[in-house]
Design a protein around this motif. Structure first.
Motif: not given
Length: 646
Positions: A467-485
């Motif tokens: 779901e978080a990745k889907n939000t990032c796609r929706f907002v417009g940032i690339p997948t590699e800019n989503a960091h799951f700590l």
């Protein structure tokens, strides 16, 4: 407001507030306050030991006393504090409940104190939640008698519920009540729903020590941490004594003290309007607070306040020091106006003298920390989108998996999809089958409120990650800019988490060092000092302290946002990002990407609104406050406070 601004309570000592009807000590943090309370208990135990006497403690459960117990354990292990001559009586227990249940106060007390000190089992008394109903009356009378037989309680530790209860003495409890079975208030059950996996699973009754029993203690200390306790605490210590607010009975006790942190004290009159009680130093923050409160209370725009308004509402000293109402009004109006910006990353090639953010560098590296996988879009989705649209390099760091917030039936739906997908396309069995089979079996056999096994938590974590990745796609940032700590402190499988640790801080610091952000956004939601947001924020603050000597950190500005339930006070806001109706709708659609958090979310609490509704109401209310004070009328606003760590 500057977030790091010195507070009323210093970093080393409490402030004693004297205008309340119960003595109150204010500490900068719950940690410092808890250590002070633990030391008082330890001193009492040692004093009694020297004279050969027993110490009789009345103990509380819940989040408030956890750090008190942790400090008592430390004093036992490191400084030799002994509990061999200590007798304890706990306030309450759910009924019915098994003593080994995850939510049992028997289990809580053993995990948080008794299993770690040298107290004798026969000296521990906790109400029993497994008795037949016919035996309860005699049992409660016997509990009272045992307290009397040891000479009564020397020290009673209390928390306060959001409805004002102490123990489980709910509103309506009489001052002469003793230990008894009681029906729990709806708000009490709603607050416990997360622990039990839903409101329906929370017991409807409990056994509780009575008001008379509590007030008979020689010494009473009540703990109140966090903003969510501030309103009820203010009523309890400043309002009349009433059976509708049981904590107010402490006003009648000769040796009771309220121990509170700054967030918990935020609604006290002396904190909200200190100028009514004593001379104050009129800092810009205090001037802004006084004038905006005056304007809102009179329902006037700031620029329409008069000298008479100031004089008639306790602000004559402000006029005496700073001139006419006209001049002060313009000053405060300009301060408010300068917080508003449609360029949260700074406006390129523009004069930034009166803007909240720098114009340079024009394209900033932005690191947005989100405690759960949806806090980014819920709390600052409009600003998130604006930063991306305005060309900044935006990264999101999801600090925890958020796995416990996924309902079992939602996880089962995903597991069944995997099974059906493989069958539909004739995919051969793989190693992943073991994980999914184990998780599916566990979900189908798991009892309500039982802890999820590891396999189930992994599945639920994958749902939140997707779901978080889907939000990032929706907002417009690339997948590699989503960091799951996936910070380790969170992965207990329970509502209760571990304290922030070195591994958590290292993961946060490593990411900051890799991104080298010009802007860092973090959740500054302090409503619950034991909640995930607070722990995540503590981890960020610790990481910033480790990194602050690095050259690149000199260019990093830290902005704090709030959660879905509350907003910064209007006088605290340093950056307000307006949103058009279209942007509000776009944010709503972004929140909808988190389907597992819609339609009956696990941690709904007593607020029936969905997260998108809470967020929109909060953003709309912030805009309305600005408009009420005489500024432009926007559809919504997201607000931020800057944190100075250097």
């Amino acid at each position: 407001m500057t977030y790091s601004q010195p507070s009323l309570a210093t970093a080393t000592a409490p402030v004693t507030l004297s205008f309340e009807r119960v003595p109150l000590q204010l500490y900068p943090t719950a940690d410092l306050a808890s250590k002070a309370v633990a030391q008082e208990i330890a001193d009492l135990i040692v004093s009694h030991q020297r004279t050969g006497d027993w110490t009789v403690l009345g103990l509380a459960t819940g989040s408030s006393p956890k750090k008190v117990y942790a400090e008592l354990i430390r004093l036992h292990r490191e400084e030799g504090l002994s509990f061999r001559r200590v007798i304890t009586f706990n306030l309450d227990e759910y009924y019915p409940i098994q003593p080994d249940a995850l939510q049992s106060y028997h289990r809580f007390m053993h995990e948080h104190l008794f299993d770690h000190v040298d107290i004798s089992p026969e000296n521990i008394h906790i109400p029993t939640g497994t008795l037949p109903a016919d035996d309860l009356k005699a049992y409660c009378a016997d509990y009272e008698q045992k307290i009397q037989d040891v000479g009564g309680l020397d020290f009673q530790l209390l928390g306060i519920g959001r409805n004002g209860h102490i123990g489980f003495n709910e509103p309506g409890s009489h001052q002469q009540s003793t230990t008894r079975l009681i029906t729990l208030d709806f708000l009490t059950r709603a607050d416990a729903a997360a622990e039990f996996g839903g409101l329906a699973q929370v017991p409807k009754r409990a056994i509780t020590m009575g008001i008379r029993t509590i007030l008979a203690a020689k010494r009473i200390v009540l703990l109140a941490w966090g903003e969510h306790k501030a309103t009820i605490l203010q009523r309890a210590v400043e309002g009349p004594v009433s059976e509708l607010l049981p904590a107010s009975y402490l006003q009648t006790h000769p040796n009771a003290t309220i121990i509170v942190d700054e967030a918990g004290a935020s609604e006290l009159t002396i904190q909200k309007t200190p100028w009514l009680f004593d001379a104050v130093t009129w800092t810009p923050t205090l001037i802004k607070k006084a004038v905006t409160q005056l304007a809102l209370s009179l329902n006037k725009p700031v620029l329409k306040l008069t000298n008479s308004d100031y004089n008639e509402h306790g602000l004559s000293d402000l006029l005496a020091q700073h001139g006419r109402a006209y001049d002060i009004n313009i000053l405060v109006f300009n301060w408010l106006q300068h917080t508003i910006t449609g360029w949260p990353g700074g406006k390129p090639n523009a004069d930034d003298t009166n803007r909240p953010e720098r114009s340079q560098p024009a394209r900033k590296r932005v690191l947005l920390f989100s405690p759960h996988p949806d806090d980014d879009i819920i709390s600052m989705g409009g600003t998130f989108q604006r930063l991306v649209d305005q060309g900044h390099e935006v990264h999101v760091a999801y600090q925890t998996s958020g796995n416990i917030a996924v309902a079992d039936d939602e996880a089962l739906r995903f597991l069944e999809f995997v099974v059906d997908f493989k069958q539909q396309f004739g995919i051969e069995a793989t190693a992943i089958d073991t994980l999914f089979s184990e998780a599916k079996r566990a979900l189908e056999t798991k009892k309500a409120s039982e802890q999820d096994p590891d396999a189930v938590r992994k599945v639920k974590g994958l749902i939140r990650r997707g779901e978080a990745k889907n939000t990032c796609r929706f907002v417009g940032i690339p997948t590699e800019n989503a960091h799951f700590l996936s910070l380790p402190f969170y992965e207990t499988g329970r509502i209760e988490k571990n304290p922030i640790g070195a591994d958590d801080i290292r993961l946060i610091a490593d990411l900051i060092a890799r991104i080298r952000p010009h802007q860092l956004y973090a959740a500054g939601d302090l409503a619950d000092p034991h909640g995930t947001h607070k722990v995540c924020l503590d981890g960020i603050f610790a990481a910033l302290q480790q990194l602050k000597h690095e050259t690149y950190m000199q260019d990093c500005w830290v902005w704090l946002y709030r959660g879905a339930w509350a907003e910064w006070g209007i006088h605290e806001i340093e950056m307000a990002v307006p949103m058009s109706p279209e942007q509000v709708l776009q944010k709503r659609y972004g929140i909808f990407k988190h389907q597992s958090q819609k339609d009956g979310v696990v941690f709904q609490g007593n607020d029936a609104r969905e997260f998108w509704q809470r967020a929109e109401d909060r953003n709309r209310d912030t805009a309305a406050l600005y408009n009420q004070l005489g500024l432009a009328d926007y559809a919504a606003m997201e607000a931020f406070v800057r944190y100075h760590f250097l």
